[in-house]
Design an enzyme around this catalytic site. Structure first.
Site, PDB file in Angstrom:
ATOM      1  N   ASN B 130     -40.810  10.498  -5.593  1.00  0.00           N
ATOM      2  CA  ASN B 130     -40.076  11.741  -5.358  1.00  0.00           C
ATOM      3  C   ASN B 130     -38.595  11.463  -5.154  1.00  0.00           C
ATOM      4  OD1 ASN B 130     -41.865  13.827  -5.658  1.00  0.00           O
ATOM      5  ND2 ASN B 130     -42.599  13.741  -3.537  1.00  0.00           N
ATOM      6  N   ASP B 139     -44.664  15.892  -9.226  1.00  0.00           N
ATOM      7  CA  ASP B 139     -45.751  16.797  -9.627  1.00  0.00           C
ATOM      8  C   ASP B 139     -46.504  16.253 -10.841  1.00  0.00           C
ATOM      9  OD1 ASP B 139     -45.196  18.458  -7.591  1.00  0.00           O
ATOM     10  OD2 ASP B 139     -44.273  20.054  -8.785  1.00  0.00           O
ATOM     11  N   GLU B 165     -50.015  14.132  -1.337  1.00  0.00           N
ATOM     12  CA  GLU B 165     -50.432  13.100  -2.288  1.00  0.00           C
ATOM     13  C   GLU B 165     -51.794  12.549  -1.876  1.00  0.00           C
ATOM     14  OE1 GLU B 165     -47.793  12.811  -0.185  1.00  0.00           O
ATOM     15  OE2 GLU B 165     -47.461  10.739   0.433  1.00  0.00           O
TER      16      GLU B 165
END
Lengths: 268, 284
Positions: B130, B139, B165
Site C-alpha cells: 500500500n 486492492d 488483508e
C-alpha cells in the site's frame, strides 16, 4: 461371539525423550520371546523411526497398507522368527488418530484379528505428551512409563501420567526406572513420582522394575544388535529379563481381565 | 425499505453521464466507458464481479462533491452486499457472512460429529505494498489472493475476508491432516503468483494459523478463532510465510497452561525426604 481375548497389550511411553524407551521396549520384547511369549511390536513412534534404526531395517510397508489388499504377512517384519514380529507404522499412525470412525474401526478390526494371534502387543510410543501420543497411550490395556532418575524425566513423566489420568481417565501405570546407578537410586526416583501421583492425583502407580545403567546398552545400539543378543549376561540384560518375567506372570494372573478387555480401545 | 434514501433515477443517470464524459475526456481508454455502462445497464454485475473478470475493472475515486447521487448509490450497494454477507471488493464472504456460516458449520459438526478446521491467513508485509504502490494496487493484490482461494477451495468450503488483508478459510468435515494438504498448496500457489499492478510486479506470501476440532466435542467458535489466531501470531513471529497449527482442540481440552505446577515440582524434588535426594538433584 468371538473367542475370548488372550492378548495383553502394553504401551511403552515416556514423558521425555532420551530415556532409552525404544531400546527398552525392543529388548523387553526379546526377553518375553525368550520366555516363550509370542509378540507383535508396533512402532508408533512418529517421525523418528527409531526401531528401524535400532535394528538396521527399512520397512517397505506399514500399518496403513493393511487397509488395502496387502496381507498381514506382507506387512509384518519378523524379528526372531514368526513369534516376534514388528509392525511398522511410519506416518500412518498420525492419520489413525484423525481417521473417521469407519476407517478407524475397519483398521482396528483388522489389527485386532492380527494381534489376537500373539500373546503380547507392545506399542512403542513417541516421547512427550503430543495429542497423538496421548491417544495411543490410551488405547491399550496397560501402560509402562519409562523414567530415569533425572529431575527432568520425573517432571515430564509426571506430566504424562497427569494428563492421561485427568483427561483420559486412565488409572493403571507401571514404571520402569532406566539408567539407574543403583537399585536405591532407582527406587528413590520411583518413590518421588509415586508420592506425587498419590498426593496430587490420588493415583497409585507401581514399580515394574529398575534397569541399571550399563555401558553395553550403548555398545549394542552402536552395533544395531538388540542388547539381549549382544550382551546377554550384562546387568541391564538381567534386569530386563527380570521385568519380562514379571510381565509374563502378570499376563497369567490377569487372564480374566484380559479376556474381557479389547486389545486396542477405539479412540473416544 | 432503503429505497426512499436513494436519489431518483434521473439524478443518477445524469451523474453517470457527466462522469462518463469526464472520463472520456481524460482519454482513459475503452474499459472506462465499459465500466460505467456495466453499472448502469447490466443487472448481473455482481456475478460478473465474482466471475473473475476483475481485470477489466479500474478503481476510481468518486468525488462526493461532484457526484453525490453516485456516492450514495455506491454506499447503498456496499450496504446491501454487506447485509448479504459478501465482501464487495472480493466477492468472498465478509465477517458477517463468515460468522453465519461458522454458526451453521459448528452446528453441523456437533450434530454429525464431523471435524471442522479453520485457517486464518494474513498477507505478509501488505502495508508495504500500500505504501509503495498505493491502495489501488493493494486492492488488486487482495483480489488476486481472493481468487486463488476461490480456485483452490472445495465447493463446501467458505472463504471470507475478515479484515483488511486477513482471510479466513473454513473447512467443514476436514481434520488437520487433510486441511494442511490444501493449505500448503495454497501457500505454494500464492508464492508462485506474480501480481501485475501498473508497472509493478509483486510477489506476496501469506502466514497461516490453523485450528481444528476432530468432531468429538461441540466446537466453540470463539475458541476455534482464538486458537487459529494464536497460531497465526506464531507463524508471523516465526518469520512469516509459514503455516502454524494449534493443538487439536478436542484433544487439549481442559489442559492448563502449565502442566506441572510449582507445588507438584516441589513435591517431586524437595519435599520428599528420601535418602541422598539432594545429591542426585545436583547431578543433572
Amino acid at each position: 461371539m468371538t473367542e475370548a481375548n488372550t492378548t495383553l497389550s502394553i504401551a511403552v511411553a515416556s514423558g521425555k525423550g532420551g530415556v532409552g524407551k525404544t531400546n527398552l521396549a525392543l529388548n523387553l520384547c526379546f526377553a518375553l520371546h525368550e520366555l516363550g511369549g509370542s509378540l507383535v511390536l508396533l512402532d508408533a513412534d512418529l517421525g523418528l523411526a527409531n526401531l528401524d534404526v535400532l535394528l538396521g531395517l527399512s520397512p517397505e510397508k506399514n500399518l496403513q497398507d493393511l487397509l488395502g489388499d496387502d496381507s498381514a504377512q506382507s506387512v509384518l517384519l519378523p524379528l526372531a522368527g514368526e513369534r516376534l514380529v514388528l509392525l511398522p507404522s511410519a506416518s500412518g499412525v498420525a492419520e489413525l488418530v484423525e481417521m473417521d470412525e469407519d476407517v478407524q474401526s475397519l483398521l482396528l478390526g483388522k489389527l485386532d484379528a492380527l494381534f489376537r494371534q500373539y500373546d503380547f502387543l507392545v506399542l512403542d510410543l513417541g516421547a512427550g505428551i503430543s495429542p497423538t501420543v496421548l491417544s495411543f497411550a490410551a488405547m491399550p490395556q496397560e501402560r509402562i512409563v519409562v523414567i530415569t532418575p533425572e529431575p527432568t524425566s520425573l517432571t515430564d513423566s509426571y506430566a504424562l501420567i497427569k494428563v492421561l489420568c485427568t483427561q483420559h481417565q486412565i488409572k493403571n501405570f507401571q514404571i520402569i526406572v532406566n539408567m539407574a546407578e543403583s537399585d536405591k537410586e532407582g527406587k528413590n526416583a520411583f518413590n518421588r513420582l509415586a508420592q506425587a501421583c498419590d498426593h496430587f492425583l490420588n493415583l497409585p502407580i507401581s514399580l515394574l522394575g529398575v534397569v541399571h545403567r550399563d555401558p553395553m546398552v550403548t555398545e549394542s545400539v552402536r552395533h544395531q544388535v538388540p542388547l539381549l543378543k549382544f550382551a546377554p549376561t550384562c546387568q541391564a540384560a538381567k534386569d530386563i529379563r527380570e521385568i519380562a518375567k514379571t510381565i509374563m506372570d502378570r499376563r497369567a494372573r490377569l487372564k480374566d481381565l484380559i479376556a474381557r478387555t479389547p486389545i486396542l480401545k477405539p479412540l473416544i | 425499505m432503503e429505497n426512499h434514501n436513494l436519489p431518483p433515477d434521473e439524478t443518477i443517470l445524469g451523474e453517470l453521464e457527466s462522469l462518463e464524459s469526464e472520463l472520456a475526456l481524460s482519454a482513459a481508454g475503452p474499459q472506462v466507458s465499459a465500466l460505467v455502462r456495466l453499472i448502469r445497464s447490466d443487472p448481473s454485475w455482481p456475478e460478473r464481479l465474482r466471475g473473475g473478470k476483475l481485470d477489466q475493472w479500474i478503481v476510481l475515486p468518486l468525488r462526493a462533491d461532484k457526484f453525490p447521487a453516485l456516492v450514495r448509490l455506491k454506499e447503498h450497494i456496499e450496504r446491501l452486499t454487506y447485509l448479504q454477507g459478501q465482501d464487495a471488493l472480493t466477492g468472498l464472504a465478509n465477517r458477517r457472512g463468515f460468522d453465519q456460516t461458522m454458526a451453521m458449520e459448528v452446528e453441523r459438526s456437533s450434530r454429525f460429529k464431523t471435524p471442522l478446521t479453520l485457517c486464518i491467513m494474513d498477507l505478509d508485509n501488505f502495508k508495504a505494498v500500500n505504501d509503495a504502490h498505493g491502495h489501488t494496487c493493494g486492492d488488486t493484490v487482495i483480489k488476486a489472493m481472493a481468487s486463488i482461494l476461490l480456485d483452490e477451495m472445495r465447493m463446501i468450503d467458505t472463504a471470507a475476508r475478515i479484515g483488511g488483508e486477513e482471510f479466513a478459510l473454513l473447512l467443514p468435515g476436514t481434520g488437520l491432516t487433510r486441511a494442511l494438504i490444501l493449505l500448503r498448496r495454497i501457500q505454494s500457489i500464492v508464492g508462485d503468483t506474480c501480481i501485475t499492478c501498473d508497472t509493478a510486479r509483486l510477489r506476496m506470501t501469506m502466514s497461516m494459523g490453523v485450528a481444528s476440532y476432530r468432531g468429538k466435542l461441540t466446537p466453540d467458535p470463539a475458541k476455534l478463532l482464538a486458537a487459529a489466531d494464536k497460531a497465526l501470531y506464531r507463524a508471523k513471529r516465526a518469520g512469516k510465510n509459514r503455516i502454524e497449527a494449534a493443538p487439536i482442540l478436542d484433544l487439549v481440552h481442559g489442559e492448563e497452561p502449565s502442566l506441572v505446577h510449582q507445588n507438584e515440582k516441589r513435591f517431586l524434588f524437595s519435599s520428599f525426604s528420601g535418602p541422598s535426594s539432594s545429591a542426585e538433584q545436583n547431578k543433572d
